[in-house]
Design an enzyme around this catalytic site. Sequence first.
Site, PDB file in Angstrom:
ATOM      1  N   GLY A  42       0.715  -1.192  -0.193  1.00  0.00           N
ATOM      2  CA  GLY A  42       0.030  -0.002   0.022  1.00  0.00           C
ATOM      3  C   GLY A  42       0.733   1.236   0.037  1.00  0.00           C
ATOM      4  N   GLU A  97       3.733   4.809   5.155  1.00  0.00           N
ATOM      5  CA  GLU A  97       2.515   3.907   4.943  1.00  0.00           C
ATOM      6  C   GLU A  97       1.375   4.529   4.172  1.00  0.00           C
ATOM      7  OE1 GLU A  97       0.939   1.210   5.073  1.00  0.00           O
ATOM      8  OE2 GLU A  97       1.065   0.444   7.254  1.00  0.00           O
ATOM      9  N   ASP A  98       0.499   3.660   3.698  1.00  0.00           N
ATOM     10  CA  ASP A  98      -0.805   4.243   3.023  1.00  0.00           C
ATOM     11  C   ASP A  98      -1.787   4.915   3.942  1.00  0.00           C
ATOM     12  OD1 ASP A  98      -1.315   1.673   4.127  1.00  0.00           O
ATOM     13  OD2 ASP A  98      -2.207   0.913   2.140  1.00  0.00           O
ATOM     14  N   ASP A 101      -4.924   2.896  10.471  1.00  0.00           N
ATOM     15  CA  ASP A 101      -6.465   2.404  10.750  1.00  0.00           C
ATOM     16  C   ASP A 101      -6.518   1.984  12.295  1.00  0.00           C
ATOM     17  OD1 ASP A 101      -9.039   1.729  10.397  1.00  0.00           O
ATOM     18  OD2 ASP A 101      -8.594  -0.072   9.598  1.00  0.00           O
ATOM     19  N   GLY A 103      -3.956   1.170  14.109  1.00  0.00           N
ATOM     20  CA  GLY A 103      -2.719   1.500  14.446  1.00  0.00           C
ATOM     21  C   GLY A 103      -1.794   0.018  14.714  1.00  0.00           C
ATOM     22  N   THR A 105      -0.307  -1.934  12.972  1.00  0.00           N
ATOM     23  CA  THR A 105       0.845  -2.239  12.021  1.00  0.00           C
ATOM     24  C   THR A 105       1.772  -1.195  12.322  1.00  0.00           C
ATOM     25  OG1 THR A 105      -0.854  -2.889  10.239  1.00  0.00           O
ATOM     26  CG2 THR A 105       1.367  -2.573   9.489  1.00  0.00           C
ATOM     27  N   LEU A 106       1.622  -0.075  12.382  1.00  0.00           N
ATOM     28  CA  LEU A 106       2.540   1.037  12.531  1.00  0.00           C
ATOM     29  C   LEU A 106       3.044   0.754  14.087  1.00  0.00           C
ATOM     30  CD1 LEU A 106       1.326   4.339  10.843  1.00  0.00           C
ATOM     31  CD2 LEU A 106       3.617   2.888  10.280  1.00  0.00           C
ATOM     32  N   LYS A 129      -7.200   7.074   9.823  1.00  0.00           N
ATOM     33  CA  LYS A 129      -8.384   7.038   9.903  1.00  0.00           C
ATOM     34  C   LYS A 129      -8.644   6.956  11.657  1.00  0.00           C
ATOM     35  CE  LYS A 129      -9.840   3.232   7.304  1.00  0.00           C
ATOM     36  NZ  LYS A 129     -10.832   2.273   6.801  1.00  0.00           N
ATOM     37  N   PHE A 150     -14.153   2.630   3.974  1.00  0.00           N
ATOM     38  CA  PHE A 150     -13.150   1.721   3.473  1.00  0.00           C
ATOM     39  C   PHE A 150     -12.506   2.539   2.033  1.00  0.00           C
ATOM     40  CE2 PHE A 150     -11.111  -1.692   0.968  1.00  0.00           C
ATOM     41  CZ  PHE A 150     -10.243  -2.224   2.033  1.00  0.00           C
ATOM     42  N   ASP A 157      -5.747  -0.881  -1.581  1.00  0.00           N
ATOM     43  CA  ASP A 157      -6.382  -1.926  -2.433  1.00  0.00           C
ATOM     44  C   ASP A 157      -7.804  -2.452  -1.649  1.00  0.00           C
ATOM     45  OD1 ASP A 157      -5.137  -3.440  -0.318  1.00  0.00           O
ATOM     46  OD2 ASP A 157      -6.033  -5.301  -1.324  1.00  0.00           O
ATOM     47  N   ARG A 163      -5.343  -0.276  -6.876  1.00  0.00           N
ATOM     48  CA  ARG A 163      -3.943   0.406  -6.207  1.00  0.00           C
ATOM     49  C   ARG A 163      -3.545   1.524  -7.128  1.00  0.00           C
ATOM     50  NH1 ARG A 163      -1.995  -2.547  -1.863  1.00  0.00           N
ATOM     51  NH2 ARG A 163      -2.238  -4.692  -1.939  1.00  0.00           N
TER      52      ARG A 163
HETATM   53  P1  IMP Z   1      -3.963  -1.142  10.968  1.00  0.00           P
HETATM   54  O1  IMP Z   1      -3.025  -2.084  11.498  1.00  0.00           O
HETATM   55  O2  IMP Z   1      -5.299  -1.585  11.297  1.00  0.00           O
HETATM   56  O3  IMP Z   1      -3.428   0.376  11.137  1.00  0.00           O
HETATM   57  O4  IMP Z   1      -3.914  -1.498   9.394  1.00  0.00           O
HETATM   58  C1  IMP Z   1      -3.360  -0.650   8.271  1.00  0.00           C
HETATM   59  C2  IMP Z   1      -3.423  -1.615   7.077  1.00  0.00           C
HETATM   60  O5  IMP Z   1      -4.745  -2.010   6.770  1.00  0.00           O
HETATM   61  C3  IMP Z   1      -2.966  -0.517   5.984  1.00  0.00           C
HETATM   62  O6  IMP Z   1      -1.607  -0.583   5.815  1.00  0.00           O
HETATM   63  C4  IMP Z   1      -3.919  -1.052   4.718  1.00  0.00           C
HETATM   64  O7  IMP Z   1      -3.106  -1.953   4.182  1.00  0.00           O
HETATM   65  C5  IMP Z   1      -5.027  -1.789   5.576  1.00  0.00           C
HETATM   66  N1  IMP Z   1      -6.030  -0.767   5.486  1.00  0.00           N
HETATM   67  C6  IMP Z   1      -6.686  -0.106   6.544  1.00  0.00           C
HETATM   68  N2  IMP Z   1      -7.732   0.331   6.227  1.00  0.00           N
HETATM   69  C7  IMP Z   1      -8.053   0.424   4.872  1.00  0.00           C
HETATM   70  C8  IMP Z   1      -8.821   0.997   3.833  1.00  0.00           C
HETATM   71  O8  IMP Z   1      -9.719   1.687   3.983  1.00  0.00           O
HETATM   72  N3  IMP Z   1      -8.835   0.490   2.605  1.00  0.00           N
HETATM   73  C9  IMP Z   1      -7.496  -0.171   2.170  1.00  0.00           C
HETATM   74  N4  IMP Z   1      -6.614  -0.660   3.042  1.00  0.00           N
HETATM   75  C10 IMP Z   1      -6.869  -0.535   4.430  1.00  0.00           C
HETATM   76 MG    MG Z   2      -0.652  -1.224   4.221  1.00  0.00          MG
END
Ligand code: IMP
Ligand code: MG
Length: 176
Positions: A42, A97-98, A101, A103, A105-106, A129, A150, A157, A163
């Site tokens: 992403g 990062e893209d 959400d 948090g 992952t980061l 978000k 979303f 994606d 993408r």
């Molecule tokens: P987190 O760990 O929930 O913050 O997820 C982050 C990852 O989820 C991002 O790097 C995206 O790949 C994916 N993601 C979260 N929200 C969306 C969305 O609205 N559209 C597409 N991918 C998303």
């Molecule tokens: Mg991602």
Amino acid sequence: MKERVEVMISSEEISKRLEEIAKQVQEDFHGEQIELVCVLKGGVVTMVELAKKLRMPVTMNFMDVSSYGDGTESSGHIKILRDLDEDITGKNVLLVEDIIDSGRTLGLLRTLLIQRNPKLFKICTLLDKPDRRVTQVPVDYVGFTIPDAFVVGYGLDYAQKYRNLDYVGVVHFEEE
Ligand code: IMP
Ligand code: MG
């Protein structure tokens, strides 16, 4: 189910915002060389577009983590699928990062990369978000704060599609 994508942030708005972020990055890293670390897949479009606007020496590296399947909900599990192929100790690092959400992952990546002792470590995300945050993560550069929807495009994606859109759009799911 069929998807329809509605424009949320135009290509012009994104480009303008990335220009502003690039100026801030140059200032914060004092024009020194930085390593952009992209979170695949992403983050790739944002990283490349940001890199093209940076007037300083830039290197690029990639990490791949998985947290989502083909759906729209976080599984809560993150796996490192591909790690950096070079040491970042003593380097200026900007993680790109893209979207942030939940948090998760980061949060995990930040802890992991900071343990490797970079000289200066900052995080940039195209989208934020905040409504869905589970793990609090300090993010240095946010392109746009968006409501809980979303979204796809500009690297993001839905089931690996969209993408390549040059804008960010909201996905609406419709009965066929
Ligand atoms: P987190 O760990 O929930 O913050 O997820 C982050 C990852 O989820 C991002 O790097 C995206 O790949 C994916 N993601 C979260 N929200 C969306 C969305 O609205 N559209 C597409 N991918 C998303
Ligand atoms: Mg991602």
